[in-house]
Motif scaffolding. Structure first.
Motif, mmCIF file in Angstrom:
data_model
loop_
_atom_site.group_PDB
_atom_site.id
_atom_site.type_symbol
_atom_site.label_atom_id
_atom_site.label_comp_id
_atom_site.label_asym_id
_atom_site.label_seq_id
_atom_site.Cartn_x
_atom_site.Cartn_y
_atom_site.Cartn_z
ATOM 1 N N UNK A 258 -11.257 18.181 6.009
ATOM 2 C CA UNK A 258 -10.034 18.699 6.616
ATOM 3 C C UNK A 258 -8.928 18.857 5.579
ATOM 4 N N UNK A 259 -8.773 17.860 4.718
ATOM 5 C CA UNK A 259 -7.725 17.886 3.703
ATOM 6 C C UNK A 259 -7.954 19.024 2.715
ATOM 7 N N UNK A 260 -9.183 19.158 2.224
ATOM 8 C CA UNK A 260 -9.493 20.210 1.255
ATOM 9 C C UNK A 260 -9.294 21.591 1.873
ATOM 10 N N UNK A 261 -9.779 21.785 3.098
ATOM 11 C CA UNK A 261 -9.627 23.083 3.758
ATOM 12 C C UNK A 261 -8.158 23.420 3.992
ATOM 13 N N UNK A 262 -7.365 22.418 4.361
ATOM 14 C CA UNK A 262 -5.950 22.664 4.624
ATOM 15 C C UNK A 262 -5.219 23.117 3.358
ATOM 16 N N UNK A 263 -5.485 22.458 2.240
ATOM 17 C CA UNK A 263 -4.858 22.876 0.985
ATOM 18 C C UNK A 263 -5.285 24.296 0.612
ATOM 19 N N UNK A 264 -6.555 24.599 0.814
ATOM 20 C CA UNK A 264 -7.043 25.938 0.487
ATOM 21 C C UNK A 264 -6.369 26.994 1.366
ATOM 22 N N UNK A 265 -6.293 26.723 2.657
ATOM 23 C CA UNK A 265 -5.681 27.691 3.565
ATOM 24 C C UNK A 265 -4.203 27.885 3.265
ATOM 25 N N UNK A 266 -3.529 26.805 2.892
ATOM 26 C CA UNK A 266 -2.103 26.904 2.564
ATOM 27 C C UNK A 266 -1.899 27.748 1.307
ATOM 28 N N UNK A 267 -2.813 27.606 0.351
ATOM 29 C CA UNK A 267 -2.730 28.424 -0.859
ATOM 30 C C UNK A 267 -2.904 29.902 -0.532
ATOM 31 N N UNK A 268 -3.854 30.210 0.339
ATOM 32 C CA UNK A 268 -4.145 31.601 0.673
ATOM 33 C C UNK A 268 -3.146 32.182 1.674
ATOM 34 N N UNK A 269 -2.635 31.329 2.565
ATOM 35 C CA UNK A 269 -1.731 31.780 3.623
ATOM 36 C C UNK A 269 -0.535 30.830 3.677
ATOM 37 N N UNK A 270 0.460 31.028 2.812
ATOM 38 C CA UNK A 270 1.593 30.091 2.721
ATOM 39 C C UNK A 270 2.338 29.875 4.032
ATOM 40 N N UNK A 271 2.255 30.828 4.962
ATOM 41 C CA UNK A 271 2.980 30.685 6.227
ATOM 42 C C UNK A 271 2.302 29.699 7.169
ATOM 43 N N UNK A 272 1.040 29.359 6.914
ATOM 44 C CA UNK A 272 0.336 28.417 7.785
ATOM 45 C C UNK A 272 0.912 27.028 7.644
ATOM 46 N N UNK A 273 0.843 26.263 8.731
ATOM 47 C CA UNK A 273 1.255 24.872 8.655
ATOM 48 C C UNK A 273 0.072 23.953 8.870
ATOM 49 N N UNK A 274 -0.216 23.609 10.093
ATOM 50 C CA UNK A 274 -1.302 22.664 10.333
ATOM 51 C C UNK A 274 -2.634 23.402 10.447
ATOM 52 N N UNK A 275 -3.659 22.888 9.764
ATOM 53 C CA UNK A 275 -4.976 23.544 9.699
ATOM 54 C C UNK A 275 -6.022 22.605 10.305
ATOM 55 N N UNK A 276 -6.873 23.108 11.199
ATOM 56 C CA UNK A 276 -7.867 22.253 11.848
ATOM 57 C C UNK A 276 -9.247 22.312 11.213
ATOM 58 N N UNK A 277 -10.047 21.324 11.564
ATOM 59 C CA UNK A 277 -11.480 21.293 11.255
ATOM 60 C C UNK A 277 -12.189 20.730 12.474
ATOM 61 N N UNK A 278 -13.388 21.208 12.728
ATOM 62 C CA UNK A 278 -14.157 20.770 13.892
ATOM 63 C C UNK A 278 -15.287 19.858 13.453
ATOM 64 N N UNK A 279 -15.402 18.708 14.103
ATOM 65 C CA UNK A 279 -16.574 17.846 13.963
ATOM 66 C C UNK A 279 -17.292 17.831 15.298
ATOM 67 N N UNK A 280 -18.595 18.068 15.291
ATOM 68 C CA UNK A 280 -19.306 18.206 16.559
ATOM 69 C C UNK A 280 -20.699 17.605 16.479
ATOM 70 N N UNK A 281 -21.062 16.872 17.532
ATOM 71 C CA UNK A 281 -22.427 16.380 17.687
ATOM 72 C C UNK A 281 -23.055 17.144 18.853
#
Length: 391
Positions: A258-281
């Motif tokens: 989640x942390x890595x994806x959020x930093x990546x998304x913020x770099x690509x889309x500076x207007x984004x704030x909170x970024x999600x990740x899904x964990x599923x069983x």
């Protein structure tokens, strides 16, 4: 579909998400191994966290919780307008709403596609069976983009969906990271994808990722001796193979992704704030959120996927729809959530590591962590015992 306006059933399901039954909890970091300026795979991530707490009137420490819809005001307003007035928005919001309404009208069909046959031969099973079902019958129909890829590093991949739909499964490179940060792959990526042969010519295409998902198999899938993902070579098992228990046993994995994806998304889309990740069983789903700028982390309660009759639970469907379309439906953290305090990742890691996360996380690249060798000259040293020392 206007005849659903005022539908008490849909209103009830939305009200469940507005209650604390599907609560979000702010998280604070105690310690992690993600900021040592060394490449560490998601499967080797170590993240120790705790809940944010407050004292009630009797002095008891209680976990801070917030309704799931608090960070989805845009999405909640879209649903409320439809339920109360039959309004369907224009443009992209209309497409997103139609995705949900269409899915709900065929929820039994989708639920059937997600049912794994118990009598299915283990020999014929692929490690990507469940991931494929989720991507084809759950995630992509609820997403505005409709596109997905599964991790292409699996050793045993299905060419087509194992259910009767027999749809072709799309695979791709889901790797993310940096040689000096957490790194690894996602089991499923939802977003827009260019053909693999054009990725090198179109760096912007890598920024079209919407969300990643990690699939946690049930215990009957045995762990393998070759489950370490320290390198991302082509013959390495996919991440699906290295996880064998429920979601609670893989929280460090989910936190790091989640942390890595959020930093990546913020770099690509500076207007984004909170970024999600899904964990599923195969029984539950959980949503993780990180705002890499404000350093705020939220985790949802684990939500059951199915009712007893094996039909998808509608509040879970709505929550998944909100998350998959967060770029349009999320309103970010509220002031109350922000006042609870920071997660602490920025202050926990080494100062030189933070810019790596902010600027140097990449997708679609094979990450080869640096190898550190002891390179020191050997010098013989004479050690004298006390009684042997000379005057």
């Amino acid at each position: 579909m206007d005849d659903s306006a005022g539908d008490p059933d849909l209103a009830f399901h939305v009200s469940v998400l507005e209650s604390l039954v599907c609560a979000l909890s702010p998280i604070k970091l105690i310690v992690c191994n993600g900021g040592a300026a060394r490449g560490i795979s998601f499967s080797q991530a170590s993240v120790l966290v705790d809940f944010m707490l407050h004292l009630d009137r009797k002095g008891r420490a209680l976990t801070n919780v917030y309704p799931f819809t608090d960070i989805f005001k845009k999405g909640n307003d879209l649903l409320t307008d439809y339920i109360k007035f039959g309004k369907t928005s224009l443009g992209i919001n209309q497409q997103i709403l139609e995705a949900l309404l269409t899915f709900l009208s065929k929820v039994e069909e989708a639920s059937e596609g997600l049912q794994v046959e118990k009598q299915e031969s283990e020999q014929n099973k692929c490690e990507t069976d469940w991931a494929a079902r989720l991507a084809i019958h759950f995630f992509s129909p609820l997403s505005q983009t409709k596109h997905y890829v599964l991790d292409n590093h699996g050793m045993k991949k299905c060419e087509r969906c194992p259910c009767s739909c027999n749809k072709i499964i799309r695979y791709g490179d889901t790797s993310i990271g940096n040689p000096k940060t957490w790194y690894g792959r996602f089991d499923i990526l939802i977003g827009k994808f260019a053909p693999e042969e054009s990725c090198e010519e179109s760096n912007m295409q890598r920024c079209e990722i919407d969300i990643g998902a990690t699939v946690v198999p049930t215990p009957e899938n045995p762990n393998t001796d070759s489950s370490d993902d320290e390198s991302l070579c082509n013959d390495e098992p996919s991440q699906t193979e290295v996880k064998t228990d429920g979601l609670n046993n893989h929280l460090s994995h989910l936190f790091s992704q989640t942390i890595v994806l959020s930093f990546y998304q913020k770099k690509c889309n500076p207007a984004l704030n909170i970024v999600p990740l899904i964990g599923v069983s195969k029984t539950h789903i959980q949503f993780h959120f990180y705002d890499s700028e404000k350093d705020i982390y939220l985790a949802s309660k684990q939500m059951p996927l199915f009712y007893k009759n094996k039909t998808l639970q509608i509040p879970t469907v709505i929550a998944t729809w909100l998350v998959l379309n967060y770029k349009h439906l999320s309103s970010g953290v509220t002031r109350n959530i922000e006042n609870d305090g920071k997660f602490g990742f920025h202050s926990q890691i080494l100062p030189e590591s933070l810019p790596l996360y902010q600027n140097d996380i990449e997708m679609g690249h094979t990450v080869e962590p640096e190898t550190f060798l002891l390179n020191a000259d050997y010098h013989a040293t004479l050690v004298l015992r006390k009684e042997d020392k000379m005057d």
